[in-house]
Design a protein around this motif. Structure first.
Motif, short mmCIF file in Angstrom:
data_model
loop_
_atom_site.label_atom_id
_atom_site.label_comp_id
_atom_site.label_asym_id
_atom_site.label_seq_id
_atom_site.Cartn_x
_atom_site.Cartn_y
_atom_site.Cartn_z
N THR A 201 37.79 52.03 43.35
CA THR A 201 39.06 52.70 43.03
C THR A 201 40.25 51.99 43.59
O THR A 201 40.11 51.19 44.44
CB THR A 201 39.05 54.34 43.45
OG1 THR A 201 38.95 54.18 44.90
CG2 THR A 201 37.94 54.92 42.68
N THR B 290 39.84 46.66 39.98
CA THR B 290 39.76 48.02 39.68
C THR B 290 39.41 48.16 38.28
O THR B 290 38.89 49.11 37.76
CB THR B 290 40.97 48.80 39.79
OG1 THR B 290 41.96 48.28 39.27
CG2 THR B 290 41.33 49.04 41.28
N ASP B 291 39.66 46.93 37.29
CA ASP B 291 39.31 46.93 35.93
C ASP B 291 37.87 46.83 35.64
O ASP B 291 37.37 46.97 34.69
CB ASP B 291 40.07 45.86 35.30
CG ASP B 291 41.53 46.50 34.84
OD1 ASP B 291 41.73 47.68 34.81
OD2 ASP B 291 42.29 45.69 34.44
N LYS B 292 37.13 46.34 36.69
CA LYS B 292 35.85 45.92 36.62
C LYS B 292 34.77 47.08 36.52
O LYS B 292 35.25 48.20 36.89
CB LYS B 292 35.10 45.21 37.81
CG LYS B 292 35.66 43.85 37.84
CD LYS B 292 35.01 43.03 39.27
CE LYS B 292 35.72 41.73 39.52
NZ LYS B 292 35.24 41.52 40.69
N GLU B 293 33.93 47.26 35.61
CA GLU B 293 32.99 48.25 35.01
C GLU B 293 32.45 48.56 36.57
O GLU B 293 31.69 47.75 37.15
CB GLU B 293 32.07 48.14 34.26
CG GLU B 293 31.10 49.15 33.80
CD GLU B 293 31.88 50.32 32.95
OE1 GLU B 293 31.55 51.49 33.43
OE2 GLU B 293 32.91 50.03 32.25
N GLU C 8 50.13 49.31 35.39
CA GLU C 8 48.60 48.93 35.18
C GLU C 8 47.75 49.74 36.17
O GLU C 8 46.79 49.91 36.07
CB GLU C 8 48.49 47.48 35.21
CG GLU C 8 49.17 46.86 34.06
CD GLU C 8 48.56 45.30 33.98
OE1 GLU C 8 47.34 45.03 34.02
OE2 GLU C 8 49.54 44.39 33.62
N LEU C 9 48.44 49.84 37.29
CA LEU C 9 47.69 50.46 38.73
C LEU C 9 47.56 51.96 38.69
O LEU C 9 47.33 52.63 39.58
CB LEU C 9 47.91 49.59 39.81
CG LEU C 9 47.63 48.40 40.17
CD1 LEU C 9 48.23 47.80 41.46
CD2 LEU C 9 46.31 48.12 40.08
N ASN C 10 48.43 52.45 37.68
CA ASN C 10 48.74 53.96 37.35
C ASN C 10 49.36 54.48 38.69
O ASN C 10 49.24 55.50 39.28
CB ASN C 10 47.63 54.76 37.30
CG ASN C 10 46.94 54.26 35.75
OD1 ASN C 10 47.63 54.26 35.01
ND2 ASN C 10 45.48 54.23 35.98
N ILE D 176 44.46 44.93 40.37
CA ILE D 176 44.08 45.09 38.74
C ILE D 176 42.69 44.49 38.47
O ILE D 176 41.70 45.09 37.81
CB ILE D 176 45.19 44.46 38.17
CG1 ILE D 176 46.47 45.20 37.95
CG2 ILE D 176 44.65 44.25 36.42
CD1 ILE D 176 47.68 44.66 37.31
N ARG D 177 42.47 43.07 38.93
CA ARG D 177 41.20 42.59 38.61
C ARG D 177 40.22 43.44 39.41
O ARG D 177 39.07 43.60 38.60
CB ARG D 177 41.07 41.18 39.09
CG ARG D 177 41.86 40.31 38.13
CD ARG D 177 41.64 38.54 38.61
NE ARG D 177 41.57 38.35 39.80
CZ ARG D 177 42.82 38.00 40.56
NH1 ARG D 177 43.82 37.81 39.85
NH2 ARG D 177 42.91 37.65 41.94
#
Length: 103
Positions: free
Chosen positions: A32, A25-28, A96-98, A22-23
């Motif tokens: 992926t 993949t959440d970064k701009e 959260e990870l879809n 999550i950390r």
């Protein structure tokens, strides 16, 4: 006898790995989810396993030893997480990870 310890270890490991995903993949401009998994090296896996094992608490281990040598263990307080709690936690992180999770 060790089901609670194994469940606790698996919960710790899965929670830690999902949190890392999550950390990352959440970064701009971050990787992926597929790239994150491809980037996991044996070193990272072993490190995660060690950290997950270190999070298994003493009361869980006492629960196992209590069945083998009850005279040496007197402070077992039960396991801290139920299967339902662990499942719910993992399902929330999967959302959260879809990930497509089957109920």
């Amino acid at each position: 006898m060790d089901q609670g310890v194994i469940a606790s270890f698996k919960d710790n490991h899965l929670r830690s790995t999902f949190a890392q995903a999550i950390r990352a993949t959440d970064k701009e401009g971050g990787p992926t989810l597929k790239d994150f998994w491809k980037g996991i090296k044996i070193y990272h896996a072993v490190k995660n396993i060690g950290e997950a094992w270190n999070e298994v608490n003493q009361s869980n281990l006492n629960g196992v030893w209590r069945k083998l040598c009850p005279e040496f263990v007197s402070d077992f307080q039960g396991f801290t997480h139920t299967v339902e709690e662990v499942t719910k936690n993992v399902a929330e992180m999967g959302k959260e990870l879809n990930l497509d999770l089957v109920p």
